[in-house]
Each structure stands twice: as structure tokens, then as C-alpha cells.
Design an enzyme around this catalytic site. Sequence first.
Site, PDB file in Angstrom:
ATOM      1  N   ARG A 107       7.351 -52.092 -34.646  1.00 17.43           N
ATOM      2  CA  ARG A 107       8.538 -51.226 -34.684  1.00 17.43           C
ATOM      3  C   ARG A 107       9.819 -52.059 -34.818  1.00 17.43           C
ATOM      4  O   ARG A 107      10.756 -51.657 -35.510  1.00 17.43           O
ATOM      5  CB  ARG A 107       8.578 -50.356 -33.422  1.00 17.43           C
ATOM      6  CG  ARG A 107       9.675 -49.336 -33.445  1.00 17.43           C
ATOM      7  CD  ARG A 107       9.388 -48.171 -32.509  1.00 17.43           C
ATOM      8  NE  ARG A 107      10.365 -47.115 -32.739  1.00 17.43           N
ATOM      9  CZ  ARG A 107      11.377 -46.848 -31.910  1.00 17.43           C
ATOM     10  NH1 ARG A 107      11.518 -47.529 -30.793  1.00 17.43           N
ATOM     11  NH2 ARG A 107      12.236 -45.902 -32.215  1.00 17.43           N
ATOM     12  N   HIS A 145      12.435 -51.561 -37.833  1.00 11.82           N
ATOM     13  CA  HIS A 145      13.835 -51.186 -37.610  1.00 11.82           C
ATOM     14  C   HIS A 145      14.808 -52.266 -38.082  1.00 11.82           C
ATOM     15  O   HIS A 145      15.946 -51.966 -38.432  1.00 11.82           O
ATOM     16  CB  HIS A 145      14.076 -50.836 -36.136  1.00 11.82           C
ATOM     17  CG  HIS A 145      13.669 -49.434 -35.806  1.00 11.82           C
ATOM     18  ND1 HIS A 145      14.195 -48.736 -34.751  1.00 11.82           N
ATOM     19  CD2 HIS A 145      12.801 -48.591 -36.419  1.00 11.82           C
ATOM     20  CE1 HIS A 145      13.652 -47.518 -34.717  1.00 11.82           C
ATOM     21  NE2 HIS A 145      12.809 -47.416 -35.712  1.00 11.82           N
ATOM     22  N   HIS A 188       2.174 -44.764 -37.668  1.00  8.57           N
ATOM     23  CA  HIS A 188       2.123 -43.975 -36.434  1.00  8.57           C
ATOM     24  C   HIS A 188       0.699 -43.776 -35.917  1.00  8.57           C
ATOM     25  O   HIS A 188       0.512 -43.098 -34.905  1.00  8.57           O
ATOM     26  CB  HIS A 188       2.856 -42.641 -36.616  1.00  8.57           C
ATOM     27  CG  HIS A 188       4.352 -42.790 -36.548  1.00  8.57           C
ATOM     28  ND1 HIS A 188       5.225 -41.770 -36.812  1.00  8.57           N
ATOM     29  CD2 HIS A 188       5.121 -43.861 -36.221  1.00  8.57           C
ATOM     30  CE1 HIS A 188       6.477 -42.204 -36.671  1.00  8.57           C
ATOM     31  NE2 HIS A 188       6.433 -43.469 -36.327  1.00  8.57           N
ATOM     32  N   TRP A 215       0.030 -40.878 -31.051  1.00  8.77           N
ATOM     33  CA  TRP A 215      -0.379 -40.058 -32.193  1.00  8.77           C
ATOM     34  C   TRP A 215      -1.898 -40.007 -32.349  1.00  8.77           C
ATOM     35  O   TRP A 215      -2.433 -39.084 -32.938  1.00  8.77           O
ATOM     36  CB  TRP A 215       0.220 -40.603 -33.485  1.00  8.77           C
ATOM     37  CG  TRP A 215       1.698 -40.470 -33.636  1.00  8.77           C
ATOM     38  CD1 TRP A 215       2.350 -39.445 -34.273  1.00  8.77           C
ATOM     39  CD2 TRP A 215       2.723 -41.371 -33.190  1.00  8.77           C
ATOM     40  NE1 TRP A 215       3.709 -39.672 -34.238  1.00  8.77           N
ATOM     41  CE2 TRP A 215       3.975 -40.838 -33.591  1.00  8.77           C
ATOM     42  CE3 TRP A 215       2.721 -42.586 -32.496  1.00  8.77           C
ATOM     43  CZ2 TRP A 215       5.195 -41.468 -33.318  1.00  8.77           C
ATOM     44  CZ3 TRP A 215       3.931 -43.214 -32.218  1.00  8.77           C
ATOM     45  CH2 TRP A 215       5.151 -42.647 -32.626  1.00  8.77           C
TER      46      TRP A 215
END
Length: 291
Positions: free
Chosen positions: A47, A51, A174, A190
Site C-alpha cells: 500500500r 500510494h 485487494h 476482502w
Amino acid sequence: LFGQEAKAKGPFVPKYEDYQKVYDAVAKKLQDEDDYDDGSYGPVLLRLAWHASGTYDAETGTGGSNGATMRFAPEGDHGANAGLKAARDFLEPIKEQFPWISYSDLWILSGICAIQEMQGPKIPFRPGRTDRDVSFCTPDGRLPDASKDRKHIRAIFGRMGFDDREMVALSGAHALGRCHTDRSGYDGPWTFSPTTLTNDYYKLLLEEKWQWKKWNGPKQYEDVKTKSLMMLPTDMEIVKDKTFRKHAERYAKDNDVFFKEFADAVLKLFELGVPFTVSEDQRWTFKSSFD
Ligand code: ZEM
């Protein structure tokens, strides 16, 4: 004398082996520190790399993984980046051990390491990112907002230069990790295997029944059967939109196809806006700990 010595020795130019050593150190730390979340820092490392990269704006050429500007308060404090300090702190000892690598190359190399160590596909890497100062921080609002619809997904990823197929491929990340109420406000994983990359995200989206979760938090879906899995409103757009869905069905059917197109899209994401001096045919592929 000192100057002469330095000249004779020349500057340290790290080679493939040196970057593989960094990869190995990150991989070892991932294995050692298995008491975090679902047993791995892998998802949050990925992540962080996403980002760092996902701020890219093709029109102005600003943002992207070059610069590692999330180290600085304005960008680090953007709502979308909540919780990523855990990933940056995890990497700090690695940066101390290998001070020659830039934070921006380290974050991307670690994202690649996370994918590979969580049994995902190989992602080729080339160095060349340099750290930049606070003035290069991007404005807030460049990363996707999970409460929004397909128009927003296409606007955000279109700004980076991605097409529908790539958007759906990237969303398969995800399969990994979870939402944290103290970060995004959303809650839960998820998939049932949040530390192993698989095409389960698409399978679950297509095969399970989903309903709105009844709670005080932000609007999110839960699976009817176990109520232990979640989907964001943006995730559900992947099966509601006809074009998105076509790709989700291809990925649900064939994990190899997913891995191939995911790897290509992640490679592109991680290189957005980076002024490489190394050509595309000189990328390296790191050995995983289980190779
Ligand atoms: Zn995510 N993501 N993401 N994502 N993401 C979260 C967690 C993770 C969106 C989003 O709002 C959120 C991509 C695309 C999109 C990962 C990778 C990638 C969370 C939960 C949210 C809310 C954060 C929390 O609470 O900790 C939206 C709206 C997206 C597009 C529309 C892409 C692309 C990714 C990589 C290629 C990963 C690995 C996580 C899990 C992090 C963790 O800590 O477990």
C-alpha cells in the site's frame, strides 16, 4: 589525501547484487516480524508503494514514486495515507543498513518484495528514483476515494494513464490486507487469505452475495454467508460496470492471466513519472526467498 583516496576508489555504484541484498533484508524482516495484522507487513508495504506512485498526474508530470515526498507532513498527513507510517517505520532500519538506496527506490523495491513474498508474480525493477524535498509534495485528493463510483475510478486512474483493463487488474491487490477502522474507517479483509496474492478478490466479488453492512461506520459491503469479508463501494463497481466486469471475469477464471496483467500494470504504476537513466530492457528481477 582524502580527496585522492575517494577519487581512486570512485563513488559506490550499487549493482544488481546490492539491490538483491536489500530485497533479501526486507524479505527476512517480513518473515521475522509475523505478529502484525494477519501475520505480515506485506500488505501495508504494498500500500505504501502504491500510494507513493498513485499521486502521478500525466498532464503535469508531477507526483509518482520519485521523491518519496510522503515522508513530509503535508503528504504523510493526507487522509488517504493514514496508517502508512507503520510501513515507513518498518523500512527505517533497512534504510540505515543500506544508506546508499533512496527512500523512493526502497519503497518501490519493498512493494515488489511484498508482492513476490506473498506468492505473487515477479515484478521487474530498475533503480533511479531520487528523494526530493517537501516542496514536491502533491496536493491532497489525488488518491482514490472508496466511497465513490466508476466515474471517479476512471478519473483518478485515467489521470495516471491507465485504461479500464489496467484499473481492474490493479484492483486485484485487494486480495491482500484489510481495512482498519482507525485508518480509513472501513473494517475487515476482502479475502480469506489476506497475506497470499490470488485471484480470489474477483472470484468472491462475482460468486458471493453481498449486502450493505449494518453499522455506524462508512458504507461498505459484507458477504451474506459469513459476514467476515468486506468490499468497498469502489470494489463493487468492478462487477457492476459492464466493461470492468468483463475483465474481472477473465481474472476470476484464470489466475495466470491475472498475474500477467497485474504484473504489467504494477510495473507501470511503480515507474510513473520516474526520470530513469537505465533503459527498459535493463530491468532486474529479484529472486524470492522461496526460489
Ligand atoms: Zn487499496 N485500499 N484502494 N489498493 N489497498 C485499502 C487497503 C489496501 C482503495 C482504498 O480506498 C483502500 C488499490 C486501489 C484502491 C491496497 C492496495 C491497492 C484501504 C484500507 C482502502 C480504504 C486502508 C486501511 O484502512 O488500512 C481504493 C478506493 C482503490 C481504487 C479505487 C491499488 C491499485 C492497490 C495496489 C496495487 C492494499 C495492499 C491494501 C491493504 C493495506 C493493509 O494495511 O492491509
